[in-house]
Scaffold this motif. Structure first.
Motif, short mmCIF file in Angstrom:
data_model
loop_
_atom_site.label_atom_id
_atom_site.label_comp_id
_atom_site.label_asym_id
_atom_site.label_seq_id
_atom_site.Cartn_x
_atom_site.Cartn_y
_atom_site.Cartn_z
N GLY A 9 83.90 23.32 42.39
CA GLY A 9 83.64 22.01 42.98
C GLY A 9 84.56 20.97 42.36
N PRO A 10 84.56 19.77 42.93
CA PRO A 10 85.45 18.71 42.44
C PRO A 10 84.98 18.13 41.10
CG PRO A 10 84.05 17.87 44.18
CD PRO A 10 83.77 19.33 44.10
N ALA A 11 85.85 17.34 40.49
CA ALA A 11 85.55 16.71 39.20
C ALA A 11 84.30 15.84 39.31
CB ALA A 11 86.73 15.84 38.77
N GLY A 12 83.41 15.98 38.35
CA GLY A 12 82.24 15.10 38.29
C GLY A 12 81.08 15.50 39.20
N ALA A 13 81.14 16.70 39.77
CA ALA A 13 80.04 17.14 40.64
C ALA A 13 78.83 17.59 39.83
CB ALA A 13 80.51 18.26 41.56
N GLY A 14 79.04 17.76 38.52
CA GLY A 14 77.93 18.18 37.65
C GLY A 14 78.03 19.65 37.26
N LYS A 15 79.17 20.26 37.52
CA LYS A 15 79.32 21.70 37.27
C LYS A 15 78.96 22.10 35.85
CE LYS A 15 83.73 22.00 38.41
NZ LYS A 15 84.04 20.60 38.73
N SER A 16 79.54 21.40 34.86
CA SER A 16 79.33 21.87 33.49
C SER A 16 77.90 21.63 33.02
CB SER A 16 80.35 21.24 32.54
OG SER A 16 80.13 19.86 32.45
N THR A 17 77.34 20.47 33.36
CA THR A 17 75.95 20.18 32.97
C THR A 17 75.02 21.24 33.54
OG1 THR A 17 76.51 17.84 33.16
CG2 THR A 17 74.17 18.38 33.09
N ILE A 18 75.19 21.52 34.83
CA ILE A 18 74.32 22.47 35.52
C ILE A 18 74.54 23.89 34.99
CG2 ILE A 18 73.81 23.50 37.80
CD1 ILE A 18 73.04 20.46 37.52
N ALA A 19 75.82 24.26 34.89
CA ALA A 19 76.13 25.65 34.48
C ALA A 19 75.60 25.93 33.07
CB ALA A 19 77.63 25.90 34.56
N LYS A 20 75.70 24.93 32.18
CA LYS A 20 75.19 25.11 30.81
C LYS A 20 73.69 25.40 30.84
CE LYS A 20 78.15 22.22 28.18
NZ LYS A 20 78.40 20.82 27.89
N TYR A 143 79.17 26.32 45.52
CA TYR A 143 80.14 25.23 45.64
C TYR A 143 79.36 23.94 45.46
CZ TYR A 143 84.17 22.53 47.12
OH TYR A 143 85.22 21.65 47.15
N LEU A 144 79.60 23.30 44.30
CA LEU A 144 78.82 22.12 43.93
C LEU A 144 79.64 20.86 44.23
CD1 LEU A 144 76.06 22.26 42.43
CD2 LEU A 144 77.30 21.71 40.35
N THR A 145 79.05 19.94 44.99
CA THR A 145 79.80 18.73 45.27
C THR A 145 78.88 17.51 45.28
OG1 THR A 145 81.48 17.76 46.73
CG2 THR A 145 79.67 18.91 47.81
N ALA A 146 79.48 16.32 45.39
CA ALA A 146 78.75 15.05 45.51
C ALA A 146 79.77 14.04 46.00
CB ALA A 146 78.17 14.62 44.16
N LEU A 198 76.85 26.05 49.54
CA LEU A 198 77.16 24.64 49.28
C LEU A 198 75.92 23.92 48.75
CD1 LEU A 198 79.19 22.20 49.78
CD2 LEU A 198 77.91 21.85 51.89
N VAL A 199 76.10 23.24 47.60
CA VAL A 199 75.00 22.42 47.07
C VAL A 199 75.55 21.01 46.85
CG1 VAL A 199 73.33 22.14 45.18
CG2 VAL A 199 73.99 24.45 45.90
N ASP A 200 75.06 20.04 47.63
CA ASP A 200 75.48 18.65 47.48
C ASP A 200 74.49 17.96 46.55
OD1 ASP A 200 75.92 15.91 47.68
OD2 ASP A 200 76.68 16.07 49.72
N THR A 201 74.99 17.54 45.37
CA THR A 201 74.09 17.02 44.33
C THR A 201 73.94 15.50 44.37
OG1 THR A 201 75.80 16.72 42.62
CG2 THR A 201 74.86 18.92 42.82
N SER A 202 74.55 14.84 45.39
CA SER A 202 74.53 13.37 45.43
C SER A 202 73.13 12.80 45.24
CB SER A 202 75.07 12.84 46.76
OG SER A 202 76.37 13.27 46.97
N MET A 204 70.35 14.67 44.27
CA MET A 204 69.47 15.63 43.59
C MET A 204 69.46 15.33 42.10
SD MET A 204 70.67 19.21 45.37
CE MET A 204 69.41 20.34 44.78
N THR A 205 68.33 15.61 41.45
CA THR A 205 68.29 15.48 39.99
C THR A 205 68.89 16.76 39.39
OG1 THR A 205 66.14 16.54 39.77
CG2 THR A 205 66.14 14.15 40.12
N ILE A 206 69.22 16.68 38.11
CA ILE A 206 69.78 17.85 37.42
C ILE A 206 68.80 19.02 37.51
CG2 ILE A 206 70.39 18.73 35.12
CD1 ILE A 206 71.60 15.95 34.55
N ASP A 207 67.50 18.73 37.26
CA ASP A 207 66.50 19.80 37.30
C ASP A 207 66.43 20.47 38.66
OD1 ASP A 207 65.87 19.44 34.71
OD2 ASP A 207 63.98 18.37 35.05
N GLU A 208 66.52 19.65 39.71
CA GLU A 208 66.46 20.21 41.07
C GLU A 208 67.63 21.16 41.32
OE1 GLU A 208 64.17 16.57 43.45
OE2 GLU A 208 66.36 16.58 43.35
N VAL A 209 68.80 20.77 40.86
CA VAL A 209 69.98 21.62 41.09
C VAL A 209 69.85 22.93 40.30
CG1 VAL A 209 72.50 21.75 40.98
CG2 VAL A 209 71.42 19.55 41.42
N VAL A 210 69.40 22.80 39.04
CA VAL A 210 69.24 24.00 38.20
C VAL A 210 68.23 24.96 38.85
CG1 VAL A 210 68.38 24.85 35.96
CG2 VAL A 210 69.89 22.85 36.05
#
Ligand code: DC
Length: 221
Positions: A9-20, A143-146, A198-202, A204-210
């Protein structure tokens, strides 16, 4: 066979926070491939290489050995043996990483390391080309985006929290420029793999995405 989740996904979509967080819950390692491109970028900046001079970048990248280590489940990235984890999170390094990652010689070397790691260990790996190039047979692809406005605000908040001064509008412009370059480069451009979810996190909370990713991964276990 190891179990692999690919997150692009693009920069700042939350990839690293979520993946961790997903990595922790599943007891697998998190591999941040952007950190490897950032480390290579740091090497170029330290050597005052002109971002427009591809020949010098190609020649210089042979002198940089980028390696990953894992301590307490956290990734540590080394540049010629030096731990550079604390030095690669600036906008300057991120922008340089985006510039040098268009070059085949830079990518080949790093992709090989990423594939070797994923073959050996269960992991969730994030980047731009994980589902399309690095791990085409991953067990799950996300594919994580926002929206760019939401992504710019997140990056702004992150930098402010670290005490760095920054301009929200400038960050949004940088993000859009970076997205354009990452999506339109010839080699391994950022795009959603055909079999990625595709997961659009615009909104969504971090918990919801996880939770969403954990439940998708359970479906495939
Ligand atoms: O995810 P990040 O912001 O740390 O990545 C920095 C840059 O590295 C990104 O703009 C493009 C490049 N990159 C890449 O080309 N392929 C990857 N798998 C990861 C990052």
């Amino acid at each position: 066979m190891s179990y692999n989740i690919a997150v692009d996904g693009p920069a700042g979509a939350g990839k690293s926070t979520i993946a961790k967080l997903v990595a922790k819950k599943k007891g697998i390692i998190y591999v941040d491939t952007g950190a490897m491109y950032r480390t290579m970028a740091l090497f170029m900046l330290r050597n005052q290489i002109d971002p427009a001079d591809q020949e010098s970048i190609i020649a210089k990248c042979r002198e940089a050995e980028v390696t990953l280590g894992f301590a307490d489940g956290q990734q540590v990235v080394f540049l010629n043996g030096e731990n550079v984890n604390g030095l690669i999170r600036t906008e300057e390094v991120g922008n340089m990483a985006s510039v040098i990652s268009v070059i085949g010689e830079v990518r080949r070397n790093l992709v090989e390391k990423q594939q070797a790691l994923a073959a050996k260990q269960d992991c969730i790996m994030d980047g731009r080309d994980i589902g399309t190039c690095v791990l085409p047979n991953a067990d799950l692809k996300i594919y994580l985006t926002a929206s760019s406005t939401v992504r710019a605000k997140r990056r702004y908040d992150e930098l402010v929290a670290k005490g760095q001064s920054c301009d929200l509008e400038q960050i949004r412009l940088d993000i859009e420029e970076r997205d354009y370059r990452d999506m339109h480069r010839e080699l391994s451009p950022l795009k959603q793999a055909e079999d990625a979810i595709l997961v659009d996190t615009s909104d969504m909370t971090i918990d919801e995405v996880v939770e969403k990713i954990l439940s998708l991964s359970k479906e495939r276990d």
